[in-house]
Motif scaffolding. Sequence first.
Motif, PDB file in Angstrom:
ATOM      1  N   GLN A  97       0.817  -1.272   0.059  1.00 49.50           N
ATOM      2  CA  GLN A  97       0.056   0.042  -0.010  1.00 49.50           C
ATOM      3  C   GLN A  97       0.855   1.237   0.030  1.00 49.50           C
ATOM      4  N   GLN A  98       2.156   1.262   0.632  1.00 53.52           N
ATOM      5  CA  GLN A  98       2.863   2.361   0.699  1.00 53.52           C
ATOM      6  C   GLN A  98       3.959   2.375  -0.442  1.00 53.52           C
ATOM      7  N   ASN A  99       3.816   1.615  -1.319  1.00 54.78           N
ATOM      8  CA  ASN A  99       5.021   1.240  -2.265  1.00 54.78           C
ATOM      9  C   ASN A  99       6.353   1.232  -1.923  1.00 54.78           C
ATOM     10  N   LEU A 100       6.741   0.427  -0.902  1.00 54.44           N
ATOM     11  CA  LEU A 100       7.862   0.224  -0.128  1.00 54.44           C
ATOM     12  C   LEU A 100       8.286  -1.107  -0.422  1.00 54.44           C
ATOM     13  N   LEU A 101       7.639  -2.171  -0.684  1.00 50.74           N
ATOM     14  CA  LEU A 101       8.215  -3.569  -0.833  1.00 50.74           C
ATOM     15  C   LEU A 101       8.975  -3.638  -2.246  1.00 50.74           C
ATOM     16  N   GLU A 102      10.489  -3.912  -2.112  1.00 47.20           N
ATOM     17  CA  GLU A 102      11.211  -4.030  -3.392  1.00 47.20           C
ATOM     18  C   GLU A 102      11.508  -5.633  -3.435  1.00 47.20           C
ATOM     19  N   GLY A 103      10.973  -6.410  -3.267  1.00 46.40           N
ATOM     20  CA  GLY A 103      11.364  -7.815  -3.457  1.00 46.40           C
ATOM     21  C   GLY A 103      10.758  -8.887  -2.429  1.00 46.40           C
ATOM     22  N   GLN A 104      11.354  -9.971  -2.492  1.00 48.35           N
ATOM     23  CA  GLN A 104      10.728 -11.183  -1.684  1.00 48.35           C
ATOM     24  C   GLN A 104      11.037 -11.098  -0.408  1.00 48.35           C
ATOM     25  N   MET A 105       9.839 -11.330   0.616  1.00 50.45           N
ATOM     26  CA  MET A 105      10.020 -11.158   1.936  1.00 50.45           C
ATOM     27  C   MET A 105      10.123 -12.563   2.457  1.00 50.45           C
ATOM     28  N   VAL A 106      11.161 -12.757   3.506  1.00 48.58           N
ATOM     29  CA  VAL A 106      11.714 -13.727   4.026  1.00 48.58           C
ATOM     30  C   VAL A 106      11.174 -13.945   5.480  1.00 48.58           C
ATOM     31  N   VAL A 107      10.481 -15.190   5.822  1.00 48.23           N
ATOM     32  CA  VAL A 107      10.147 -15.095   7.309  1.00 48.23           C
ATOM     33  C   VAL A 107      10.758 -16.616   8.169  1.00 48.23           C
ATOM     34  N   ALA A 108      11.010 -16.395   9.136  1.00 48.98           N
ATOM     35  CA  ALA A 108      11.596 -17.127   9.849  1.00 48.98           C
ATOM     36  C   ALA A 108      11.203 -17.270  11.381  1.00 48.98           C
ATOM     37  N   SER A 109      11.203 -18.346  12.059  1.00 52.08           N
ATOM     38  CA  SER A 109      11.149 -18.362  13.617  1.00 52.08           C
ATOM     39  C   SER A 109      12.082 -19.340  14.182  1.00 52.08           C
ATOM     40  N   PHE A 110      12.778 -19.010  15.018  1.00 58.63           N
ATOM     41  CA  PHE A 110      13.802 -19.730  15.710  1.00 58.63           C
ATOM     42  C   PHE A 110      13.147 -20.187  17.039  1.00 58.63           C
ATOM     43  N   SER A 113      13.042 -22.628  12.411  1.00 57.93           N
ATOM     44  CA  SER A 113      13.812 -22.669  11.370  1.00 57.93           C
ATOM     45  C   SER A 113      15.239 -22.718  11.515  1.00 57.93           C
ATOM     46  N   GLY A 114      15.610 -23.524  12.593  1.00 59.15           N
ATOM     47  CA  GLY A 114      16.947 -23.877  12.920  1.00 59.15           C
ATOM     48  C   GLY A 114      17.450 -23.028  14.216  1.00 59.15           C
ATOM     49  N   GLU A 115      18.836 -23.256  14.480  1.00 61.48           N
ATOM     50  CA  GLU A 115      19.332 -22.678  15.698  1.00 61.48           C
ATOM     51  C   GLU A 115      19.578 -21.263  15.345  1.00 61.48           C
ATOM     52  N   LEU A 116      19.106 -20.423  16.447  1.00 63.89           N
ATOM     53  CA  LEU A 116      19.753 -18.973  16.336  1.00 63.89           C
ATOM     54  C   LEU A 116      21.066 -18.564  16.632  1.00 63.89           C
ATOM     55  N   THR A 117      21.903 -18.873  15.293  1.00 65.75           N
ATOM     56  CA  THR A 117      23.142 -18.480  15.427  1.00 65.75           C
ATOM     57  C   THR A 117      23.656 -17.302  14.431  1.00 65.75           C
ATOM     58  N   GLU A 118      24.766 -17.111  14.431  1.00 67.08           N
ATOM     59  CA  GLU A 118      25.427 -16.075  13.761  1.00 67.08           C
ATOM     60  C   GLU A 118      25.347 -16.524  12.195  1.00 67.08           C
ATOM     61  N   GLN A 119      25.771 -17.819  12.074  1.00 62.65           N
ATOM     62  CA  GLN A 119      25.651 -18.549  10.620  1.00 62.65           C
ATOM     63  C   GLN A 119      24.188 -18.386  10.207  1.00 62.65           C
TER      64      GLN A 119
END
Length: 271
Positions: A97-110, A113-119
């Motif tokens: 609505q705000q014309n702000l999105l410029e690509g694919q959104m990525v969603v995760a939950s740790f 979605s895996g261990e929450l690490t630097e990697q």
Amino acid sequence: MAVLVHDPIQEAMLQLAEQVQASYEKGAPCGMILAPSAEVGQKVLEHMQSYVSSFEPEVPLHGFYLNPSGLLGVVLSGQKLINTHYTSLVLKEFLEQQNLLEGQMVVASFPESGELTEQSMSQLLHTTLQGKGESRDIHLFMHHGVQQGITSILIADPDEVSREFVKLRLEIGGYKVEEAKDGSEALEKFEKTMPDLVITELNLPILDGYQLIDKIQRDHAGEGQVIVLTDKQLPKSMDRAFELGASDYVTKPFSISELEWRIKKLVSRLG
């Protein structure tokens, strides 16, 4: 003389880590959404939070903008993947609505979605940055992957509801999933990404499912397996699909658990 190299990924990593640390409670799930976005200021962030809260008043949301990587981030303390995914749908509507999105959104939950690490955070950032300029869809991130012979899947089905349902469930299972609405698009994406498995409807526009199977087997023998997922329930349809090289045949209506079992069964045969 020392030369300082500017690393935007590392800078974004530090910013993201700071934002996550402020909201993350050890032992609790942590939802996260990243989206390529035009630059937003504090007023837009406040407007965004108000908009999302109007749909989900109980969800604790912390929004921020990662400069100079050009990513909008949201941390959802205590939220599992299914709730984070729902929030991403509301957020996507706001950004469009705000014309702000410029690509694919990525969603995760740790830790889902895996261990929450630097990697894992680094991979999350890279995945989002790679989605800049692409279609405005939503990708479910899985760091741990699938410890088996099939990790990438292409779904070809003209029915958007069916396609999105299968895509969502398989992504939750850790598979990397692409989708196509017709046979021509499916063949193009197959040749570009070479997925381990194609799940296809036979009733496809432009290039039907039979032609798609035939092209894959003729031009890319051994490069990908095919499971048919179709409305066609006649024995002759099944026979033709197998003759062309399909590995399995599932008819609609279907159980997603059965489809996942068929994929695992195919893996065991390949192994």
